[in-house]
Structure formats: C-alpha cells, structure tokens
Design a protein around this motif. Structure first.
Motif, PDB file in Angstrom:
ATOM      1  N   ARG A  26     -61.218 -12.654 -18.044  1.00 44.34           N
ATOM      2  CA  ARG A  26     -60.804 -14.060 -18.005  1.00 44.34           C
ATOM      3  C   ARG A  26     -61.984 -14.975 -18.321  1.00 44.34           C
ATOM      4  NH1 ARG A  26     -60.682 -18.527 -15.234  1.00 44.34           N
ATOM      5  NH2 ARG A  26     -62.113 -17.748 -13.642  1.00 44.34           N
ATOM      6  N   ARG A  27     -63.156 -14.678 -17.737  1.00 46.40           N
ATOM      7  CA  ARG A  27     -64.352 -15.482 -18.016  1.00 46.40           C
ATOM      8  C   ARG A  27     -64.748 -15.368 -19.490  1.00 46.40           C
ATOM      9  NH1 ARG A  27     -67.790 -16.482 -13.363  1.00 46.40           N
ATOM     10  NH2 ARG A  27     -66.384 -16.598 -11.560  1.00 46.40           N
ATOM     11  N   LEU A  28     -64.593 -14.169 -20.033  1.00 47.70           N
ATOM     12  CA  LEU A  28     -64.968 -13.946 -21.428  1.00 47.70           C
ATOM     13  C   LEU A  28     -64.083 -14.762 -22.361  1.00 47.70           C
ATOM     14  CD1 LEU A  28     -67.111 -12.260 -22.873  1.00 47.70           C
ATOM     15  CD2 LEU A  28     -65.434 -10.425 -23.100  1.00 47.70           C
ATOM     16  N   GLN A  29     -62.812 -14.887 -22.005  1.00 47.74           N
ATOM     17  CA  GLN A  29     -61.889 -15.688 -22.802  1.00 47.74           C
ATOM     18  C   GLN A  29     -62.223 -17.173 -22.728  1.00 47.74           C
ATOM     19  OE1 GLN A  29     -58.159 -14.633 -21.030  1.00 47.74           O
ATOM     20  NE2 GLN A  29     -57.959 -12.705 -22.159  1.00 47.74           N
ATOM     21  N   ALA A  30     -62.691 -17.604 -21.547  1.00 47.65           N
ATOM     22  CA  ALA A  30     -62.889 -19.037 -21.310  1.00 47.65           C
ATOM     23  C   ALA A  30     -64.282 -19.535 -21.676  1.00 47.65           C
ATOM     24  CB  ALA A  30     -62.613 -19.362 -19.838  1.00 47.65           C
ATOM     25  N   GLY A  31     -65.273 -18.648 -21.716  1.00 49.90           N
ATOM     26  CA  GLY A  31     -66.647 -19.104 -21.900  1.00 49.90           C
ATOM     27  C   GLY A  31     -67.320 -18.513 -23.115  1.00 49.90           C
ATOM     28  N   ASN A  32     -68.536 -18.986 -23.354  1.00 47.37           N
ATOM     29  CA  ASN A  32     -69.344 -18.495 -24.466  1.00 47.37           C
ATOM     30  C   ASN A  32     -70.479 -17.641 -23.911  1.00 47.37           C
ATOM     31  OD1 ASN A  32     -67.912 -19.873 -26.550  1.00 47.37           O
ATOM     32  ND2 ASN A  32     -68.936 -21.773 -25.944  1.00 47.37           N
ATOM     33  N   PHE A  33     -70.457 -16.365 -24.216  1.00 46.54           N
ATOM     34  CA  PHE A  33     -71.489 -15.442 -23.760  1.00 46.54           C
ATOM     35  C   PHE A  33     -72.109 -14.735 -24.961  1.00 46.54           C
ATOM     36  CE2 PHE A  33     -68.496 -15.782 -20.223  1.00 46.54           C
ATOM     37  CZ  PHE A  33     -69.343 -16.064 -19.164  1.00 46.54           C
ATOM     38  N   GLU A  34     -73.404 -14.449 -24.837  1.00 44.49           N
ATOM     39  CA  GLU A  34     -74.098 -13.694 -25.885  1.00 44.49           C
ATOM     40  C   GLU A  34     -74.228 -12.217 -25.536  1.00 44.49           C
ATOM     41  OE1 GLU A  34     -74.410 -17.655 -26.561  1.00 44.49           O
ATOM     42  OE2 GLU A  34     -75.435 -16.804 -24.820  1.00 44.49           O
ATOM     43  N   LEU A  35     -73.839 -11.851 -24.304  1.00 43.07           N
ATOM     44  CA  LEU A  35     -74.041 -10.479 -23.845  1.00 43.07           C
ATOM     45  C   LEU A  35     -73.109 -10.188 -22.676  1.00 43.07           C
ATOM     46  CD1 LEU A  35     -75.802  -7.831 -23.802  1.00 43.07           C
ATOM     47  CD2 LEU A  35     -77.321  -9.035 -22.220  1.00 43.07           C
TER      48      LEU A  35
END
Length: 236
Positions: free
Chosen positions: A44-53
């Motif tokens: 869910r966090r991955l869908q909502a936010g921008n992560f590089e790793l």
C-alpha cells in the motif's frame, strides 16, 4: 546550490527488533526510511509513495516469496534487497526479480554496502556514502572511533570488544553457545572461551553507566544473547 533530496527506502520486516536495526542501518547511509511490519501495508505504501529502494525481511521459508517479489516490481521498478532467513533459496528470489539477497542474521556493514550499491547513480561515485555512524534512538554507534554515545555519556571499546558487540547488535535477542560465539564474532582469530568471558565482563562494566536499551545476557547451557528492548515499545 540547492541540496539534493535524500533517497527514500521502504523497509518491510515483521520482527520489531530486526525492523529497528535494519532501519537504523539504512538511515546511516543517508537514506530516509519508512518501516512497516506487514507486506500488505508495504504494498500500500509503495502504491502511494515514491521510493528508490525496497528492503524486505523474508520470513523463514515463506512460500509466497516469488509472488511477492513480482508484486513489488509491478508496483514500482526500484531495486529490491531481500534479507532472507532461507538463504539457500536465494536462487528463487533472484529469478523472481530480487536485485540483492543478504542472509539473516546479517552484518550491518554488508547491508549499508548493499544500499550503497543499489542506489549508485550512473556516475563513478555514489551519492550515498558508506557511513560508519549509526543512530538507534538516542544511542549513537561510531565504528570508526569505536565509541558509543547515549545522552551526555560516551565510552570507547577495544577492537575485540567492538567486534563482539557489532556481531550481537546485528542479531538481537538470539542466543549463541559460547564456543560458537567465539568462532563467529572473531572469525580467523585465536581467541578462547576464557577471553570471551573476560571481554564480556569488561564490556558490561563499561556499558552499565550509559543505561542503554540492551544488555549482554548469559545463561548456562545457552551461552550469550544481546537482549534488546525495542525503543518505544517497552518490550524486550
């Protein structure tokens, strides 16, 4: 000159103690961290936010590993590091799309190095320095100086003491038989069980005034364990 935005990493680890240590290692590399316990919350966090790793602590023999790795890549094309208790199944993880696989328990320096490699830009130098300073709550560990600082108190450990503490910090709340601890913490040296006992006694005296959230426990028949109280939980 404007400051470069810090890279952001998502850590998924169900064990609270490991989650704290993993997050501290990643933060020591200059990376912002969001840490969650459940894979579902991580997705869910991955869908909502921008992560590089993304860093996932894989539970022992989790049959979903391949499916979950594929899900991570569907949500975001970012490097994925697995910290895997079933390290012998690393081939399956790589085939599913993992970029790096580290064994659990892991060595903190190896994780910091893996983060550095994963976030290395196209140039010859990484924007993520290989830091020697790690902060866990209010406790600061400086491997270069071999010092521990908590509030206004600080102490310096000898080389063998630091090696032993580093080994145990990477494996909180795990018991190690005495002879096995000598072999693993001081690999390639000729230290003895008697020397281990001497070092532990000396370290306990040094660490006591700092009132740290961990202690080195010992029990006949079980060996030694770094009993770590997860900061903010009050739970050992």
């Amino acid at each position: 000159m404007p400051r470069l935005a810090r890279a952001s990493a998502l850590v998924i680890e169900s064990d609270a103690d490991y989650r704290l240590v993993i997050a501290a290692c990643v933060e020591s590399a200059g990376v912002q961290v969001q840490a969650v316990a459940a894979v579902s919350e991580g997705l869910r966090r991955l869908q909502a936010g921008n992560f590089e790793l993304v860093i996932w602590g894989v539970p022992l023999r989790d049959p979903r590993r391949g499916h979950i790795v594929a899900q991570f890549h569907e949500e975001a094309e970012v490097p994925l590091i697995l910290i895997d208790e079933s390290y012998e199944e690393a081939r399956e993880s790589f085939e599913a799309g993992a970029d790096q696989v580290l064994p659990k328990p892991f060595v903190p320096g190896a994780l910091v190095g893996a983060v550095k490699a994963a976030l290395r830009g196209p140039g010859p130098e990484s924007l993520i320095p290989l830091a020697s300073r790690i902060e866990v709550g209010e406790v600061v560990f400086d491997s270069g100086a071999r010092t521990i600082t908590h509030g206004q108190h600080s102490l310096t450990l000898a080389k063998r003491e630091w090696e032993l503490l580093s080994f145990l910090l990477a494996r909180p709340n795990q018991w190690f038989p005495t002879e096995e601890l000598v072999k693993q913490a001081w690999a390639g040296t000729h230290n003895s069980v008697e020397q281990l006992r001497t070092y532990v006694a000396r370290m306990r005296r040094k660490l006591e005034p700092l009132e740290l959230p961990f202690e080195i426990a010992s029990k006949q028949g079980r060996g030694y364990c770094l009993v770590y109280e997860a900061i903010g939980t009050g739970k050992p």
